[in-house]
Scaffold this motif. Sequence first.
Motif, mmCIF file in Angstrom:
data_model
loop_
_atom_site.group_PDB
_atom_site.id
_atom_site.type_symbol
_atom_site.label_atom_id
_atom_site.label_comp_id
_atom_site.label_asym_id
_atom_site.label_seq_id
_atom_site.Cartn_x
_atom_site.Cartn_y
_atom_site.Cartn_z
ATOM 1 N N ASN A 32 42.949 44.024 75.463
ATOM 2 C CA ASN A 32 42.571 44.170 76.837
ATOM 3 C C ASN A 32 43.826 44.250 77.718
ATOM 4 O OD1 ASN A 32 40.883 43.926 79.160
ATOM 5 N ND2 ASN A 32 40.679 41.735 78.930
ATOM 6 N N TYR A 33 44.879 44.891 77.143
ATOM 7 C CA TYR A 33 46.193 44.765 77.767
ATOM 8 C C TYR A 33 46.870 46.091 78.103
ATOM 9 C CZ TYR A 33 45.268 40.212 75.762
ATOM 10 O OH TYR A 33 44.660 39.033 75.417
ATOM 11 N N ARG A 67 47.673 45.223 81.899
ATOM 12 C CA ARG A 67 46.908 44.227 82.637
ATOM 13 C C ARG A 67 46.727 42.989 81.758
ATOM 14 N NH1 ARG A 67 48.094 47.292 85.922
ATOM 15 N NH2 ARG A 67 46.831 48.374 87.486
ATOM 16 N N ASN A 68 46.448 41.865 82.402
ATOM 17 C CA ASN A 68 46.131 40.597 81.733
ATOM 18 C C ASN A 68 47.298 40.003 80.958
ATOM 19 O OD1 ASN A 68 43.307 40.628 82.541
ATOM 20 N ND2 ASN A 68 43.099 42.314 81.087
ATOM 21 N N VAL A 69 48.462 40.567 81.101
ATOM 22 C CA VAL A 69 49.712 39.961 80.636
ATOM 23 C C VAL A 69 50.794 40.503 81.569
ATOM 24 C CG1 VAL A 69 49.975 41.745 78.841
ATOM 25 C CG2 VAL A 69 51.310 39.622 78.701
ATOM 26 N N THR A 106 51.197 42.681 85.348
ATOM 27 C CA THR A 106 50.576 43.884 85.874
ATOM 28 C C THR A 106 51.639 44.952 86.057
ATOM 29 O OG1 THR A 106 48.883 42.625 87.059
ATOM 30 C CG2 THR A 106 49.261 44.881 87.782
ATOM 31 N N GLY A 122 54.061 37.325 83.033
ATOM 32 C CA GLY A 122 52.737 36.857 82.641
ATOM 33 C C GLY A 122 52.835 35.861 81.510
ATOM 34 N N VAL A 156 47.749 35.883 74.401
ATOM 35 C CA VAL A 156 47.201 37.232 74.311
ATOM 36 C C VAL A 156 46.642 37.404 72.903
ATOM 37 C CG1 VAL A 156 48.738 38.182 76.046
ATOM 38 C CG2 VAL A 156 49.415 38.236 73.648
#
Length: 240
Positions: free
Chosen positions: A78-79, A94-96, A98, A137, A141
């Motif tokens: 999801n990264y 994203r999610n680690v 931006t 981030g 993960v």
Amino acid sequence: MSHSTISLGLGLGGGKSATSSGSPGGGGAAFSNTKSVHLDGTNDDMYLDSGVALTGAFTLSLWFKDTDSNNFPYLAYNYLFIYGPAYGRSILVRNVGTITAVGAYSDDTWTNLVLKRDGSDNVTLYKDGTSIGTSSGSGTVTFQQFGRGATNDPFGGYMDEIALWDSALSDSDRHAIRGGVSAGTRGLPSNLDDLSSKPAHWWRCGDGDDTGTTSEDVGTATAVPMQLRNGAAFAAEVPS
């Protein structure tokens, strides 16, 4: 020190022991790259038998060639994903952290991407060896799906030589992924066992021990096979 753990996938078993050989796939043959995975842009993906969770520094490397111009396909859920031509052919993280790199790739062209987080939670995205965005981030993960986001956002094209490290690669090792060429030069996939930091997980996407619809993990950690799903298949198309 970064740590990685293996979490069981949805209804799938855990990995097997990694090969003890330094050669890709454990067969002792000279390195060659003749295959990748083709995804149809509709529902194909590549799914790990177990999720690979990384809690500190890590590096992800992969090669991709976009051929169908879908607008929101995931490369590594999801990264890491891309926006198609309607959105400027951007590469996003994203999610680690931006990161948004506008106009960062071309259709029908092989590209190497490296996503790296160091021990201070600095996150950098590299395209063909050149930084195209930085962020920060923290947190765990977990990589498990490539080429689609859950049941949505499929990627159409080819992916090759996907690898994970539970460390932040040095600049020399990052360039060695592409054969030691300088930043900004695409280069070609190389034998990752020759790096000073060997990958914890490495899926050859058709070469080595890969057969049928399974890409074996030839990294140094407990192996996690990758399943080609919904028609994804090995193809004789590679960076050249």
